[in-house]
Design an enzyme around this catalytic site. Structure first.
Site, PDB file in Angstrom:
ATOM      1  N   SER A   1      14.990  31.688 -21.754  1.00 55.20           N
ATOM      2  CA  SER A   1      14.282  33.159 -22.197  1.00 55.20           C
ATOM      3  C   SER A   1      12.896  33.801 -21.872  1.00 55.20           C
ATOM      4  O   SER A   1      12.769  32.874 -20.376  1.00 55.20           O
ATOM      5  CB  SER A   1      14.325  32.956 -24.295  1.00 55.20           C
ATOM      6  OG  SER A   1      14.309  34.407 -24.007  1.00 55.20           O
TER       7      SER A   1
ATOM      8  N   ARG B   1      10.236  39.272 -37.559  1.00 55.76           N
ATOM      9  CA  ARG B   1      10.757  37.785 -36.876  1.00 55.76           C
ATOM     10  C   ARG B   1      12.541  38.494 -37.701  1.00 55.76           C
ATOM     11  O   ARG B   1      13.964  37.840 -37.050  1.00 55.76           O
ATOM     12  CB  ARG B   1      10.290  36.583 -38.499  1.00 55.76           C
ATOM     13  CG  ARG B   1      10.721  35.612 -37.890  1.00 55.76           C
ATOM     14  CD  ARG B   1      11.486  35.150 -36.734  1.00 55.76           C
ATOM     15  NE  ARG B   1      12.223  33.496 -36.448  1.00 55.76           N
ATOM     16  CZ  ARG B   1      12.393  33.600 -35.295  1.00 55.76           C
ATOM     17  NH1 ARG B   1      11.440  34.285 -34.628  1.00 55.76           N
ATOM     18  NH2 ARG B   1      12.888  31.831 -34.772  1.00 55.76           N
TER      19      ARG B   1
ATOM     20  N   ASP C   1      25.340  36.592 -25.664  1.00 56.34           N
ATOM     21  CA  ASP C   1      23.729  37.130 -25.513  1.00 56.34           C
ATOM     22  C   ASP C   1      23.136  37.987 -25.434  1.00 56.34           C
ATOM     23  O   ASP C   1      23.604  38.904 -24.217  1.00 56.34           O
ATOM     24  CB  ASP C   1      23.086  36.373 -24.166  1.00 56.34           C
ATOM     25  CG  ASP C   1      21.378  36.397 -24.961  1.00 56.34           C
ATOM     26  OD1 ASP C   1      20.926  36.831 -25.204  1.00 56.34           O
ATOM     27  OD2 ASP C   1      21.011  35.421 -24.032  1.00 56.34           O
TER      28      ASP C   1
ATOM     29  N   HIS D   1      21.700  34.917 -28.138  1.00 53.68           N
ATOM     30  CA  HIS D   1      20.743  34.660 -27.584  1.00 53.68           C
ATOM     31  C   HIS D   1      19.979  33.143 -27.781  1.00 53.68           C
ATOM     32  O   HIS D   1      19.888  32.440 -27.056  1.00 53.68           O
ATOM     33  CB  HIS D   1      19.363  35.522 -27.463  1.00 53.68           C
ATOM     34  CG  HIS D   1      18.214  34.898 -26.374  1.00 53.68           C
ATOM     35  ND1 HIS D   1      18.536  35.605 -25.432  1.00 53.68           N
ATOM     36  CD2 HIS D   1      16.937  34.895 -27.646  1.00 53.68           C
ATOM     37  CE1 HIS D   1      17.341  34.004 -24.719  1.00 53.68           C
ATOM     38  NE2 HIS D   1      16.711  35.118 -25.987  1.00 53.68           N
ATOM     39  N   ASP D   2      20.639  32.780 -29.385  1.00 53.55           N
ATOM     40  CA  ASP D   2      20.289  31.478 -29.315  1.00 53.55           C
ATOM     41  C   ASP D   2      20.917  30.588 -28.696  1.00 53.55           C
ATOM     42  O   ASP D   2      20.327  29.252 -28.907  1.00 53.55           O
ATOM     43  CB  ASP D   2      20.167  31.313 -30.926  1.00 53.55           C
ATOM     44  CG  ASP D   2      19.106  32.071 -31.911  1.00 53.55           C
ATOM     45  OD1 ASP D   2      18.741  31.775 -31.338  1.00 53.55           O
ATOM     46  OD2 ASP D   2      19.089  32.033 -33.287  1.00 53.55           O
TER      47      ASP D   2
END
Lengths: 375, 196
Positions: free
Chosen positions: A154, A224, A319, A352-353
């Site tokens: 990232s 968040r 992602d 994405h994680d």
């Protein structure tokens, strides 16, 4: 082959730099500190160092645990350690906390040596390039002229890429994972919503909330929550939560009804309890500003001509925040410049994680890549 | 793959030292590794199988994961001297598309494939069973092959699509076949270019 192990108990180190660091935003940091950790042993030739760059909410604490804190496992512990893909029996691994962070390096929640007060909103804008510059100074301090590799996911991947452009002669290899050569408008848009959540929180006080003994928790929570939505895939959310209702049926209330609401609130709450709002603002701006092709009229081929490292670029199929297409842009620009580059698109449901998870194929790939590096 | 080294040898002869080479379906990277060693090529492989991708990376080959069925989008026109596809064309659905793409990104294409017209294969069909041989090692129910064609079929396709056959070598289980290749050869290796 050995069973993968933890690097064990680790302790952060701190380095102070008094040579002014010129910043892309115009100012300078005259006196700053970087917190870092190292794992493994630097070899006699000082040729086995691997720098791990962190993303938005990461830190220098990449692997291992702190003494007496069993829950304090590093954020990329599944990657780094004896017998793990980034094997500390072979490599000397460095994790460094970026400037502007809230985990110990100079940042908004540290003291400005010039005033003796907390920096707060006065901490200058820092960019990916500035971070890399400061990381290079840490490498100098550690006596490392050339890194065997730089790796990051990232925003960390942007730093790895930037290393190869700012210090081509100092990087042998770069692993750019779940990253992008620049953010898309949509991606900047998500960051802007997150920032507005913080900036419009009445407790923000123009970034000087420390003086008011308060933190803009509502803003951070929302920031968040929006971030979390974009880090997960639609499929992963559907699988994990679906439309599950806490009460088994609609009760017509704004309290938690759907499990996804509970999850997002929990994640927001947790994050707001430890993360710094000014750091969130600065870091998302660093993401937005990163665009090495900008100075080359938008031509990424021209921008990457400087790079001489061998590259591994990795993306994840689900992602959408840092989509495979963005990674391919890097790959094709490197190919254009006839650089050594390999590219893998890992099948994953986690969005994405994924880059933080220990998917077997992903780790086999990284393991093979690191194995092959000569130090 | 050692059974197919003759295919590698022919391909190697057609590559000049220092060329830029793209190997489609590069597997564990053994052909590219060979070409890097004996021809000092700058090689890139394309592979879509995750395990083979790891093997390629382990052998230090540049390998790019890509679904070739969707073309070679992103690779510039004429970037490579040679684009190779060794014994994989029969496993592709988009036969015409990939041939066009190979000749778009490469000055020349090198293609090898098993000849379904090989006499042993014909004999097998006459006996009522799908052929299984050194060049067609799979059973009908587990073969990765999806296109079943002969040397004559491929020649006709090239002709139809304006693809120039610059050279063709045919083999019977490793031995060069000079006559009646469509009947006597199990594998053919082609060097292809654009007409005109």
């Amino acid at each position: 082959m050995i069973q993968p192990q933890s690097v064990g108990t680790v302790a952060p180190q701190r380095a102070r730099f008094t040579e002014p660091l010129p910043l892309r935003s115009g100012g300078t940091l005259n006196d700053y500190e970087l917190v870092y950790e190292t794992y493994g042993t630097l070899n006699a030739a000082r040729s086995n160092a691997v720098l791990v760059c962190h993303a938005l909410s990461g830190s220098h604490h990449v692997a291992g645990t702190y003494a007496g804190q069993p829950g304090s496992t590093g954020w990329w512990d599944n990657l780094v350690g004896p017998g793990k893909p980034l094997d500390t029996r072979k490599f000397f691994v460095i994790g460094v906390n970026n400037l502007g962070s809230c985990y110990g390096s100079s940042g908004p929640n540290t003291i400005n040596p010039a005033t003796g007060k907390l920096w707060g909103a006065d901490f200058p804008f820092v960019t990916v390039e500035d971070w890399v510059h400061s990381q290079a100074r840490l490498a100098d301090l550690l006596g490392i002229e050339r890194l065997a590799a730089v790796i990051g996911g990232s925003l960390g991947g942007m730093q790895a890429l930037s290393w190869t452009l700012q210090y081509p002669e100092r990087v042998g290899n770069a692993a750019v994972i779940a990253s992008a050569p620049k953010l898309t408008a949509q991606n900047i848009a998500f960051n802007e919503v997150a920032r507005q959540a913080i900036l419009t929180d009445p407790d923000f006080h123009g970034g000087h909330y420390y003086e008011h003994g308060i933190v803009p928790e509502r803003g951070l929570r929302l920031a968040r929550m929006i971030g979390h939505i974009t880090y997960l895939s639609d499929d992963a959310m559907a699988e994990k939560f679906g439309r599950s209702l806490r009460h088994g049926k609609a009760v017509y209330s704004y309290d938690v009804e759907f499990e996804i609401e509970s999850y997002l609130r929990y994640q927001g709450e947790k994050f707001a309890g430890f993360f710094d709002a000014n750091t969130y603002l600065l870091t998302t701006k660093a993401l937005d500003y990163f665009d090495p092709a900008f100075e080359h009229g938008g031509n990424l081929n021209a921008a990457l001509a400087r790079a001489t490292a061998d590259f591994l670029v990795v993306s994840f199929s689900t992602d959408w925040r840092f989509a495979p297409e963005r990674s391919r842009e890097i790959v094709y620009a490197l190919l254009h410049n006839r650089r050594n580059v390999s590219y893998a698109e890992i099948d994953s449901v986690a969005g994405h994680d994924s880059f933080l998870l220990d998917d077997a194929r992903y780790h086999a790939l990284l393991g093979a890549w690191f194995d092959r590096l000569e130090v | 793959m050692s059974a197919y080294r003759y295919d590698y040898e022919v391909i190697t002869q057609w590559i000049e030292p220092g060329e830029k080479v793209l190997d489609l379906g590069c597997g564990d990277g053994s052909l590219l590794g060979h070409l890097m060693k004996v021809r000092q090529v700058q090689g890139y492989g394309v592979e879509n199988d995750p395990d083979k991708l790891v093997s390629s990376i382990r052998s230090g080959i540049n390998v790019i994961q890509m679904d070739m069925e969707k073309g070679l989008t992103g690779i510039e026109n004429g970037f490579f001297d040679h684009v190779i596809m060794s014994l994989s064309l029969q496993a592709m659905h988009n036969t015409q598309g990939i041939l066009a793409e190979m000749l778009r990104v490469g000055r020349e294409a090198v293609v090898s494939f098993p000849n379904f017209g090989y006499w042993r294969h014909r004999q097998s069909i006459l006996n009522g069973r799908m052929p299984v041989s050194e060049s067609l090692p799979h059973q009908w129910y587990n073969t990765p092959n999806v296109r079943f064609f002969t040397i004559a079929d491929f020649d006709a396709l090239c002709d139809m699509n304006g693809i120039a056959v610059r050279e063709r070598l045919a083999f019977d289980e490793g031995k060069l076949v000079l006559e009646e290749p469509n009947f006597l050869a199990s594998v053919a290796v082609y060097r292809l270019g654009r007409n005109g």
